[in-house]
Design an enzyme around this catalytic site. Structure first.
Site, mmCIF file in Angstrom:
data_model
loop_
_atom_site.group_PDB
_atom_site.id
_atom_site.type_symbol
_atom_site.label_atom_id
_atom_site.label_comp_id
_atom_site.label_asym_id
_atom_site.label_seq_id
_atom_site.Cartn_x
_atom_site.Cartn_y
_atom_site.Cartn_z
ATOM 1 N N GLU A 126 0.851 -1.197 0.000
ATOM 2 C CA GLU A 126 0.000 0.000 0.000
ATOM 3 C C GLU A 126 0.882 1.239 0.000
ATOM 4 O O GLU A 126 2.028 1.182 0.446
ATOM 5 C CB GLU A 126 -0.888 0.003 1.249
ATOM 6 C CG GLU A 126 -0.090 0.033 2.532
ATOM 7 C CD GLU A 126 -0.910 -0.356 3.762
ATOM 8 O OE1 GLU A 126 -1.663 0.490 4.217
ATOM 9 O OE2 GLU A 126 -0.763 -1.498 4.245
ATOM 10 N N LYS A 128 2.855 4.542 0.933
ATOM 11 C CA LYS A 128 3.306 5.153 2.181
ATOM 12 C C LYS A 128 2.966 6.630 2.103
ATOM 13 O O LYS A 128 3.559 7.370 1.323
ATOM 14 C CB LYS A 128 4.803 4.950 2.363
ATOM 15 C CG LYS A 128 5.312 5.481 3.683
ATOM 16 C CD LYS A 128 6.745 5.037 3.926
ATOM 17 C CE LYS A 128 7.201 5.384 5.326
ATOM 18 N NZ LYS A 128 7.222 6.827 5.596
ATOM 19 N N ASP A 130 2.788 10.453 2.918
ATOM 20 C CA ASP A 130 3.746 11.375 3.527
ATOM 21 C C ASP A 130 2.998 12.403 4.373
ATOM 22 O O ASP A 130 2.747 13.527 3.945
ATOM 23 C CB ASP A 130 4.557 12.064 2.426
ATOM 24 C CG ASP A 130 5.825 12.675 2.988
ATOM 25 O OD1 ASP A 130 6.103 12.459 4.188
ATOM 26 O OD2 ASP A 130 6.524 13.366 2.233
ATOM 27 N N TYR A 236 -4.778 2.649 8.324
ATOM 28 C CA TYR A 236 -4.037 1.507 7.780
ATOM 29 C C TYR A 236 -3.586 0.467 8.809
ATOM 30 O O TYR A 236 -2.964 -0.527 8.452
ATOM 31 C CB TYR A 236 -2.834 1.973 6.966
ATOM 32 C CG TYR A 236 -1.913 2.947 7.669
ATOM 33 C CD1 TYR A 236 -1.210 2.587 8.797
ATOM 34 C CD2 TYR A 236 -1.747 4.240 7.168
ATOM 35 C CE1 TYR A 236 -0.371 3.477 9.430
ATOM 36 C CE2 TYR A 236 -0.911 5.144 7.793
ATOM 37 C CZ TYR A 236 -0.221 4.757 8.933
ATOM 38 O OH TYR A 236 0.606 5.642 9.555
ATOM 39 N N LYS A 324 11.120 2.723 -0.400
ATOM 40 C CA LYS A 324 11.107 4.148 -0.701
ATOM 41 C C LYS A 324 11.295 4.408 -2.193
ATOM 42 O O LYS A 324 11.984 3.660 -2.876
ATOM 43 C CB LYS A 324 12.239 4.849 0.078
ATOM 44 C CG LYS A 324 12.052 4.845 1.575
ATOM 45 C CD LYS A 324 10.834 5.635 1.969
ATOM 46 C CE LYS A 324 10.843 6.140 3.383
ATOM 47 N NZ LYS A 324 11.866 7.066 3.762
ATOM 48 N N CYS A 429 44.752 15.049 12.687
ATOM 49 C CA CYS A 429 43.415 15.504 13.056
ATOM 50 C C CYS A 429 43.339 17.027 12.909
ATOM 51 O O CYS A 429 44.153 17.741 13.493
ATOM 52 C CB CYS A 429 43.122 15.105 14.495
ATOM 53 S SG CYS A 429 41.633 15.863 15.150
ATOM 54 N N CYS A 432 42.873 18.756 16.591
ATOM 55 C CA CYS A 432 43.853 18.795 17.686
ATOM 56 C C CYS A 432 45.277 18.534 17.217
ATOM 57 O O CYS A 432 46.205 18.607 18.006
ATOM 58 C CB CYS A 432 43.470 17.812 18.787
ATOM 59 S SG CYS A 432 43.692 16.090 18.330
ATOM 60 N N CYS A 447 41.345 9.931 14.855
ATOM 61 C CA CYS A 447 42.257 10.790 15.593
ATOM 62 C C CYS A 447 42.712 10.025 16.820
ATOM 63 O O CYS A 447 41.915 9.387 17.500
ATOM 64 C CB CYS A 447 41.525 12.057 16.001
ATOM 65 S SG CYS A 447 42.336 12.950 17.327
ATOM 66 N N CYS A 453 41.464 15.803 22.378
ATOM 67 C CA CYS A 453 40.901 16.336 21.133
ATOM 68 C C CYS A 453 39.557 16.985 21.453
ATOM 69 O O CYS A 453 38.617 16.312 21.879
ATOM 70 C CB CYS A 453 40.717 15.212 20.114
ATOM 71 S SG CYS A 453 39.916 15.787 18.609
HETATM 72 S S1 IVH Z 1 2.276 0.954 8.943
HETATM 73 C C1 IVH Z 1 4.266 -0.790 12.830
HETATM 74 N N1 IVH Z 1 1.374 1.921 6.702
HETATM 75 O O1 IVH Z 1 5.267 5.694 7.996
HETATM 76 C C2 IVH Z 1 4.281 0.100 11.647
HETATM 77 N N2 IVH Z 1 2.748 3.317 8.038
HETATM 78 O O2 IVH Z 1 8.066 5.132 8.642
HETATM 79 C C3 IVH Z 1 2.987 0.780 11.428
HETATM 80 N N3 IVH Z 1 3.080 5.555 7.124
HETATM 81 O O3 IVH Z 1 5.033 6.152 11.449
HETATM 82 C C4 IVH Z 1 3.035 1.694 10.301
HETATM 83 N N4 IVH Z 1 1.838 5.292 5.327
HETATM 84 O O4 IVH Z 1 3.388 7.399 9.991
HETATM 85 C C5 IVH Z 1 2.111 2.157 7.781
HETATM 86 N N5 IVH Z 1 0.456 2.662 4.731
HETATM 87 C C6 IVH Z 1 1.196 2.892 5.795
HETATM 88 C C7 IVH Z 1 1.822 4.131 6.017
HETATM 89 C C8 IVH Z 1 2.608 4.303 7.154
HETATM 90 C C9 IVH Z 1 2.589 6.137 6.016
HETATM 91 C C10 IVH Z 1 3.973 6.223 8.076
HETATM 92 C C11 IVH Z 1 3.583 6.095 9.523
HETATM 93 C C12 IVH Z 1 4.780 5.522 10.227
HETATM 94 C C13 IVH Z 1 5.869 5.808 9.250
HETATM 95 C C14 IVH Z 1 6.980 4.803 9.408
#
Ligand code: IVH
Length: 705
Positions: A126, A128, A130, A236, A324, A429, A432, A447, A453
């Site tokens: 799914e 991620k 932002d 989510y 990512k 260094c 120092c 160093c 230092c």
């Molecule tokens: S699952 C135990 N699903 O990404 C982990 N996180 O880098 C639960 N985030 O703090 C997170 N989209 O704020 C999950 N589809 C998604 C997400 C997501 C964005 C964020 C979330 C988390 C951060 C981790």
């Protein structure tokens, strides 16, 4: 009140003195009024002070103090939001950047669970989002609390604000009695553009990006402001739930959606890493048309029972990862190469760049890692960038991946000046002047100056007060640098004698520093004194011993429990022999190199003196292995040997640790339980000789339920 000189007749010197007197008088009045609920002067007198202060400031604008009372509002300063301890910690995610990372993620999980390559292991993928994460707690169908992530353990209570979001229902029907929903608050591109236009129209500062706008809008003390900002929410995940909700991640998403939450339509089940990557490419292609920012794709093991078996590392789940998107690129010039010296003496080269905007952020430096990296080799001697080296004056391509420091992707040698020279890495260094030595097989030069230092000393102190260590409010990197330069704090112990030396009567000394007033000084001393009580794991981490990170510090603290046991063991092990030395080496996660570094640290005269000086000021609290209700093995030292048939060795170890046991690699008189599978040899024999309890794998599984 004594007769006062008319403001118009004050000279500059008198004005300085007078502004200070007024600030002090008003700060004192503030404390009496707000903190002690016992006003010492009348409202009218207070207003007169305020008026006089403002008049002097108007006449001498350059003399306005950084802690000027005119900048404070009359009402008690709101302490912001109340704090909320999350019932289930809000974790972050590990990252994958390449296809190989994704395959490795799948392999790691299969290994942990003992799932063969031929068996299907299902995931969900799914986007991620932002934005910023939010945890919504419903009790009997009613939203009772909304909390930001904070540090993962404790967040901020933003309930009234969350209730203003259209995507967040105030009541739900058909959910468990206790039901925590987690998701991301975000702002769409269109709403972001309109908000910024409005900000400009009202002469307010525009937001840098939709995520900042979303965070700034949610964290408003006045929920009416939040209401006026078009925030959205994608659900989510779950936090605490009082009943079974679903068997799978896909099921969670489906049920959340039918409860009335917005869930992301691009969520999909995938049966193999190749399908994950396919879905990733699809989402990446659609990225620009989604209308909101995403920075990658999150993969989660679909089966929740498997998720539970996989569990968590310190801060991240083993069952999920964020893949990512590649970072944005930009071209710029290396204006200089500077060397920074870290707390362990490592010389780290940094490229100073002609500032350039990458992904909405101005970048003016990039890490160069080490000598080899600059020369065009990796740490194994293999060529990188096809062997192109980096020189001062070069045109380079830079990128940012996530929030990390910018990196250099490549060099354009075609644009290099004829007279350009390869960079020569220093052998002394720069801080120092001591020799900087690169040991055989090491990537970095260090160093040799140790505590003489200044860079190492300051970096060690910064580490000491950092978030995962002593975490002293008001004492950050900036203050440490200033205090070090002034000679006030040159070793950790000095922090705890600051008050004695420059506090109370001598507070003026601190106030002479830019940015310090009486209130902030007092606050600092208070913050320091609360941190004199510290848990063993934080203390061990704070010492900044090479190789000892947060999680190793925790492992050590759990193993030894108390400072005295830890300290005694390190002293007894000083010759790198004997039972304490062996025990240390046997702790899972402590290798030979780390054991040696640790013991040597405790033995080295200067470090030892500084350490003893420090602990005099501290109350070090014991760290118990996590007590797990009903756990029969909490605090027990367990050794696994032979072949395990039901679970893999990694899973067995993780499970034992999650139940509070300490897993060791070798058997001694201190061992409580040896779990012996088929093929167990010398360890089993030794256990029997020592009279240590030996269990079969089945007996062990029964014991831990
Ligand atoms: S699952 C135990 N699903 O990404 C982990 N996180 O880098 C639960 N985030 O703090 C997170 N989209 O704020 C999950 N589809 C998604 C997400 C997501 C964005 C964020 C979330 C988390 C951060 C981790």
């Amino acid at each position: 009140m004594a007769a006062q000189t008319e403001v118009g007749l004050l000279n500059k010197q008198q004005a300085i003195v007078e502004l200070e007197r007024l600030a002090k008088a008003m700060a004192q009045a503030d404390i009496a009024y707000h903190r002690n609920d016992a006003p010492e002067i009348s409202d009218a007198e207070y207003d007169a002070l305020k008026k006089r202060n403002l008049e002097i400031e108007t006449l001498f604008p350059t003399l306005k103090r950084t802690d000027s009372p005119s900048d404070k509002v009359g009402a008690p300063v709101s302490s912001g939001f109340s704090k909320v301890k999350h019932a289930v910690a809000m974790m972050s995610l590990g990252n994958a950047f390449t296809d190989d990372d994704v395959i490795e993620f799948d392999t790691r999980i299969r290994k942990f669970l003992g799932v063969a390559d031929t068996q299907v292991l299902e995931y969900t993928a799914e986007p991620k989002i932002d934005g910023l994460s939010l945890s919504l707690r419903y009790e009997e169908g009613k939203l009772v609390q909304a909390a930001t992530r904070g540090d993962g353990e404790v967040g901020e209570n933003v309930t009234p604000n969350a209730l203003t979001l259209r995507d967040i229902p105030a009541t739900i029907t058909g959910a468990p009695d206790v039901f925590e929903v987690r998701g991301e608050v975000y702002m769409s591109h269109a709403d972001f553009a309109a908000l910024n236009e409005n900000q400009l129209a009202i002469d307010a500062k525009p937001f840098a990006n939709p995520r900042n706008a979303a965070a700034g809008s949610l964290r408003q003390l006045d929920s009416e402001i939040t209401k006026s900002r078009p925030l959205r929410f994608f659900a989510y995940a779950l936090g605490e739930v009082s009943e079974h909700f679903s068997d799978t991640q896909a099921g969670i998403i489906q049920r959340l959606s039918s409860l009335g939450f917005s869930t992301n339509p691009l969520t999909q089940r995938c049966a193999a890493p190749s399908e994950l990557m396919e879905h990733y490419s699809k989402i990446e292609q659609d990225r620009a048309t989604l209308g909101y920012d995403i920075d990658g794709v999150v993969y989660k093991v679909n089966d929740l029972a498997l998720q539970a078996r996989l569990g968590f590392r310190t801060n991240t789940p083993r069952w999920a990862i964020a893949h990512k998107f590649p970072a944005e690129l930009a071209q710029t010039i290396v204006e200089d190469i500077e060397i920074q010296v870290g707390r362990t003496g490592a010389l780290s080269p940094v490229a100073r760049l002609k500032p350039v905007t990458v992904g909405g952020v101005v970048v003016s430096n990039a890490t160069l890692h080490n000598e080899d990296y600059i020369a065009g080799r990796d740490s194994f001697g293999k060529t990188i960038r096809e062997g192109r080296d980096i020189r001062i004056g070069d045109w380079v391509t830079v990128y940012r991946a996530g929030d990390v420091i910018p990196k250099i992707k490549d060099v354009d040698v075609g644009r290099r000046e004829d007279n350009s020279q390869p960079y020569v890495f220093p052998s002394i260094c720069p801080e120092c002047g001591s020799d900087a030595i690169r040991e055989e097989g090491e990537a970095v030069a260090r160093c040799t100056g140790g505590l003489i230092c200044p860079a190492q000393a300051v970096e060690k102190l910064k580490h000491f007060v950092s978030k995962a260590a002593f975490d002293i409010d008001g004492l950050g990197a900036k203050q440490i640098e200033a205090f070090y330069l002034d000679g006030w704090v040159t070793a950790p112990a000095d922090i705890f004698t600051l008050n004695e030396r420059i506090g109370s009567g001598n507070i003026q000394q601190l106030k002479n520093f830019e940015g310090w007033g009486e209130k902030s000084a007092q606050k600092l001393f208070d913050a320091i004194s609360t941190k004199q009580q510290i848990s063993l794991n934080r203390l061990i981490f704070a010492l900044g011993i090479r190789h000892v990170g947060e999680s190793t510090a925790m492992t050590l603290a759990r193993h030894y429990s108390s400072w005295s046991a830890f300290n005694d063991a390190m002293e007894n092990a000083r010759d790198h022999s004997g039972s304490d030395w062996e025990t240390l080496n046997a702790i899972d996660g402590v290798g030979g190199v780390m054991a040696a570094t640790l013991v040597d640290y405790f033995h080295e005269a200067k470090a030892r003196a500084a350490l003893l000086n420090l602990v005099r000021h501290l109350i070090i609290t014991d760290v118990e292995a996590p007590t797990v209700e009903g756990s029969m093995v909490a605090g027990k030292i367990v050794v696994f040997t032979g072949t395990l048939e039901k679970v893999t060795r990694v899973e067995a170890k993780a499970k034992a640790e999650s139940m509070g046991a300490k897993v060791s690699g070798s058997v001694s008189a201190k061992t409580d339980i040896v779990v012996a599978g088929p093929g167990a040899g010398s360890k089993r024999k030794k256990a029997e000789e020592l009279g240590v309890k030996v269990l079969s794998e089945d007996e062990w599984l029964e014991l831990i339920g």
